[in-house]
Design a protein around this motif. Structure first.
Motif, PDB file in Angstrom:
ATOM      1  N   LEU A 292       0.821  -1.209   0.000  1.00 49.13           N
ATOM      2  CA  LEU A 292       0.000   0.000   0.000  1.00 49.13           C
ATOM      3  C   LEU A 292       0.858   1.263   0.000  1.00 49.13           C
ATOM      4  O   LEU A 292       0.440   2.289  -0.545  1.00 49.13           O
ATOM      5  CB  LEU A 292      -0.942  -0.004   1.206  1.00 49.13           C
ATOM      6  CG  LEU A 292      -2.045  -1.080   1.175  1.00 49.13           C
ATOM      7  CD1 LEU A 292      -2.826  -1.077   2.480  1.00 49.13           C
ATOM      8  CD2 LEU A 292      -2.980  -0.871  -0.007  1.00 49.13           C
ATOM      9  N   ARG A 293       2.048   1.176   0.594  1.00 51.56           N
ATOM     10  CA  ARG A 293       2.966   2.324   0.563  1.00 51.56           C
ATOM     11  C   ARG A 293       3.798   2.352  -0.717  1.00 51.56           C
ATOM     12  O   ARG A 293       4.640   3.221  -0.895  1.00 51.56           O
ATOM     13  CB  ARG A 293       3.902   2.275   1.778  1.00 51.56           C
ATOM     14  CG  ARG A 293       3.222   2.551   3.103  1.00 51.56           C
ATOM     15  CD  ARG A 293       4.244   2.803   4.204  1.00 51.56           C
ATOM     16  NE  ARG A 293       5.052   1.616   4.471  1.00 51.56           N
ATOM     17  CZ  ARG A 293       4.800   0.726   5.431  1.00 51.56           C
ATOM     18  NH1 ARG A 293       3.738   0.891   6.214  1.00 51.56           N
ATOM     19  NH2 ARG A 293       5.595  -0.309   5.611  1.00 51.56           N
ATOM     20  N   ARG A 294       3.554   1.398  -1.602  1.00 57.03           N
ATOM     21  CA  ARG A 294       4.255   1.268  -2.882  1.00 57.03           C
ATOM     22  C   ARG A 294       5.764   1.077  -2.702  1.00 57.03           C
ATOM     23  O   ARG A 294       6.556   1.501  -3.535  1.00 57.03           O
ATOM     24  CB  ARG A 294       3.953   2.463  -3.792  1.00 57.03           C
ATOM     25  CG  ARG A 294       2.496   2.483  -4.228  1.00 57.03           C
ATOM     26  CD  ARG A 294       2.207   3.492  -5.320  1.00 57.03           C
ATOM     27  NE  ARG A 294       0.923   3.200  -5.951  1.00 57.03           N
ATOM     28  CZ  ARG A 294       0.398   3.929  -6.929  1.00 57.03           C
ATOM     29  NH1 ARG A 294       1.055   4.981  -7.396  1.00 57.03           N
ATOM     30  NH2 ARG A 294      -0.767   3.591  -7.461  1.00 57.03           N
ATOM     31  N   GLU A 295       6.118   0.396  -1.627  1.00 52.74           N
ATOM     32  CA  GLU A 295       7.518   0.036  -1.427  1.00 52.74           C
ATOM     33  C   GLU A 295       7.883  -1.203  -2.234  1.00 52.74           C
ATOM     34  O   GLU A 295       9.051  -1.368  -2.620  1.00 52.74           O
ATOM     35  CB  GLU A 295       7.773  -0.207   0.069  1.00 52.74           C
ATOM     36  CG  GLU A 295       7.587   1.038   0.917  1.00 52.74           C
ATOM     37  CD  GLU A 295       7.626   0.733   2.404  1.00 52.74           C
ATOM     38  OE1 GLU A 295       7.879  -0.439   2.775  1.00 52.74           O
ATOM     39  OE2 GLU A 295       7.397   1.662   3.200  1.00 52.74           O
ATOM     40  N   ILE A 296       6.924  -2.069  -2.454  1.00 49.66           N
ATOM     41  CA  ILE A 296       7.098  -3.267  -3.270  1.00 49.66           C
ATOM     42  C   ILE A 296       5.856  -3.446  -4.137  1.00 49.66           C
ATOM     43  O   ILE A 296       4.775  -2.980  -3.775  1.00 49.66           O
ATOM     44  CB  ILE A 296       7.326  -4.538  -2.418  1.00 49.66           C
ATOM     45  CG1 ILE A 296       6.168  -4.751  -1.435  1.00 49.66           C
ATOM     46  CG2 ILE A 296       8.670  -4.481  -1.698  1.00 49.66           C
ATOM     47  CD1 ILE A 296       6.252  -6.064  -0.666  1.00 49.66           C
TER      48      ILE A 296
ATOM     49  N   ALA B 241      -6.626  -3.251  -7.823  1.00 48.57           N
ATOM     50  CA  ALA B 241      -5.501  -2.314  -7.776  1.00 48.57           C
ATOM     51  C   ALA B 241      -5.993  -0.871  -7.775  1.00 48.57           C
ATOM     52  O   ALA B 241      -5.444  -0.006  -7.077  1.00 48.57           O
ATOM     53  CB  ALA B 241      -4.564  -2.557  -8.953  1.00 48.57           C
ATOM     54  N   ASP B 242      -7.035  -0.588  -8.551  1.00 55.69           N
ATOM     55  CA  ASP B 242      -7.604   0.754  -8.573  1.00 55.69           C
ATOM     56  C   ASP B 242      -8.224   1.114  -7.221  1.00 55.69           C
ATOM     57  O   ASP B 242      -8.145   2.263  -6.772  1.00 55.69           O
ATOM     58  CB  ASP B 242      -8.660   0.861  -9.668  1.00 55.69           C
ATOM     59  CG  ASP B 242      -8.066   0.962 -11.063  1.00 55.69           C
ATOM     60  OD1 ASP B 242      -6.851   1.242 -11.166  1.00 55.69           O
ATOM     61  OD2 ASP B 242      -8.807   0.746 -12.042  1.00 55.69           O
ATOM     62  N   GLU B 243      -8.840   0.137  -6.582  1.00 55.79           N
ATOM     63  CA  GLU B 243      -9.488   0.390  -5.300  1.00 55.79           C
ATOM     64  C   GLU B 243      -8.490   0.758  -4.208  1.00 55.79           C
ATOM     65  O   GLU B 243      -8.775   1.616  -3.362  1.00 55.79           O
ATOM     66  CB  GLU B 243     -10.284  -0.846  -4.863  1.00 55.79           C
ATOM     67  CG  GLU B 243     -11.505  -1.141  -5.715  1.00 55.79           C
ATOM     68  CD  GLU B 243     -12.191  -2.442  -5.310  1.00 55.79           C
ATOM     69  OE1 GLU B 243     -12.080  -2.832  -4.125  1.00 55.79           O
ATOM     70  OE2 GLU B 243     -12.806  -3.083  -6.176  1.00 55.79           O
ATOM     71  N   PHE B 244      -7.316   0.109  -4.232  1.00 54.68           N
ATOM     72  CA  PHE B 244      -6.385   0.273  -3.116  1.00 54.68           C
ATOM     73  C   PHE B 244      -5.112   1.027  -3.489  1.00 54.68           C
ATOM     74  O   PHE B 244      -4.349   1.406  -2.605  1.00 54.68           O
ATOM     75  CB  PHE B 244      -6.048  -1.095  -2.523  1.00 54.68           C
ATOM     76  CG  PHE B 244      -7.222  -1.742  -1.850  1.00 54.68           C
ATOM     77  CD1 PHE B 244      -7.571  -1.389  -0.554  1.00 54.68           C
ATOM     78  CD2 PHE B 244      -7.999  -2.671  -2.509  1.00 54.68           C
ATOM     79  CE1 PHE B 244      -8.666  -1.962   0.075  1.00 54.68           C
ATOM     80  CE2 PHE B 244      -9.096  -3.257  -1.896  1.00 54.68           C
ATOM     81  CZ  PHE B 244      -9.435  -2.902  -0.598  1.00 54.68           C
ATOM     82  N   GLY B 245      -4.866   1.241  -4.781  1.00 54.74           N
ATOM     83  CA  GLY B 245      -3.783   2.112  -5.198  1.00 54.74           C
ATOM     84  C   GLY B 245      -2.397   1.577  -4.935  1.00 54.74           C
ATOM     85  O   GLY B 245      -1.640   2.147  -4.134  1.00 54.74           O
TER      86      GLY B 245
END
Length: 400
Positions: free
Chosen positions: A216-220, A239-243
């Motif tokens: 969720l933090r887009r670290e991986i 993916a669109d729902e949770f970004g």
């Protein structure tokens, strides 16, 4: 042959008189200079230091080591049966916190096969039995101690849609037994992770929720196993729902949504390509599919899913994809720089450039010709594999 011990050679290495294919850039005939485990110079005219060890390539082809971004090397060992199969922790639908690194045996013979096939970097995933399977790790293919081999850990969080979770948990009479149940398991997990991330209590730690929070933090990236087009659409929807950053693994029917994936910039790791259509969601499998995806503008990587396809056949999948319509340049990128990007390692490997790791393979000729083979392999400037044409046998450097 020198031992691979995590240290780099003391003297520079100059590979001269080579046909160099840098991937990002035009091929040339010349030299690649390696110092302190990295490429320090390359080109048609390179000044070679007096202290350098000179290797005359004799016109043979020099490329970066290949990258396979989806394997089960070391977790699904060859010839070991259930004793060597630690791919899936299929006791709960959500095992986000398990780590592939904890199950990898670096002495699995598949690692030697990888070197023989010119593969120097792999991404080891947990399996696809669970809706949420666990954390992947990217590593080199030679070493005795995983901490010396690791390039990025974790490198992604594995998830699966489609038939596998349905079969596993439907057979146990528990959720998920359907596609809609699988999607619910994933949504519930992300909602719990969002709530967890909002808490101030640092003592209430949870390995599964911490793994999901990294996504969720887009670290991986979220590594989504999906074959059918409808499952791929579900992957995009969630993916669109949770970004989060989405990578599609397998993508058997991804070409049916090629324009959508291209517009979104979603990479597809396509494969394995040599297997039979063993289940209903594989009916659309074709070696022509990589070409269809590439022509739609999707960034593709070709994968073996080893041991589903032996890892040394990675390059042969690319070759046959060319036969079925994939352009040659994209075929080479699909096993070098493209998977390196997916793994977040393009600054270190996947192409030949000054400053990058000296992960190099000297081929007898064009690697896209099935009659050619890897003759010498270096990882970080250390020779880890050589092939003797006289005895028709390869030698792997001691792992330690």
């Amino acid at each position: 042959m020198p031992s691979s011990s995590g240290t780099t050679p003391a003297a520079p290495i100059a590979i001269t008189n080579a046909h160099v294919v840098p991937i990002d850039g035009e091929p040339f005939d010349g030299t690649v200079l390696v110092e302190d485990g990295r490429i320090s110079a390359l080109g048609p005219s390179v000044e070679v230091p007096d202290a350098a060890t000179v290797i005359d390539a004799g016109g043979k082809w020099l490329l970066p080591g290949f990258v396979d971004a989806h394997v089960h090397l070391g977790t699904h060992e060859e010839g070991e049966g259930t004793a060597g199969d630690d791919t899936n922790e299929m006791t709960e639908p959500n095992t986000a916190g398990v780590r592939a690194i904890d199950a990898i045996n670096p002495y699995d013979p598949g690692f030697d096969d990888a070197l023989a096939g010119g593969v120097t970097t792999v991404n080891v995933n947990p399996g696809s039995g669970n809706p949420i399977g666990g954390l992947a790790v990217a590593l080199h293919t030679h070493g005795r101690y995983l901490e010396e081999m690791v390039l990025r850990s974790p490198s992604g969080l594995k998830s699966a849609l489609g038939e596998n979770p349905k079969r596993v948990y439907g057979g146990k009479g528990k959720m998920p037994s359907t596609r809609l149940g699988t999607a619910l398991v994933i949504r519930e997990a992300f909602m719990k992770a969002q709530n967890y991330m909002g808490k101030a209590d640092e003592n209430a730690r949870d390995p599964h929720l911490e793994a999901l929070a990294m996504v969720l933090r887009r670290e991986i990236p979220w590594r989504q196993h999906a074959h059918r087009a409808d499952d791929i659409a579900t992957a995009l929807r969630i993916a669109d729902e949770f970004g989060y950053d989405l990578v599609l693994d397998h993508g058997t029917e991804a070409h049916l949504l090629g324009d959508v994936l291209a517009e979104r910039g979603t990479p597809v790791l396509i494969g394995p390509l040599f297997t039979t259509k063993s289940k209903v969601e594989l009916r659309g499998r074709s070696i022509a599919n990589p070409g269809k995806l590439a022509r739609a503008g999707v960034e593709i990587s070709i994968i073996t899913d080893h041991p589903v396809i032996p890892i040394n056949f990675l390059v042969h999948q690319a070759t046959l994809a060319i036969k079925e319509g994939l352009d040659r340049e994209t075929a080479l990128r699909s096993i070098t720089i493209n998977p390196a990007k997916v793994l977040g390692l393009a600054d270190r490997l996947g192409s030949l450039a000054v400053g990058k790791d000296a992960d190099l393979v000297l081929w007898s000729g064009d690697p896209l010709d099935v009659m050619q083979r890897a003759l010498q392999v270096w990882i970080g400037g250390t020779e880890v594999y050589s092939y003797d044409t006289g005895t028709r046998s390869g030698t792997v450097a001691p792992r330690g």
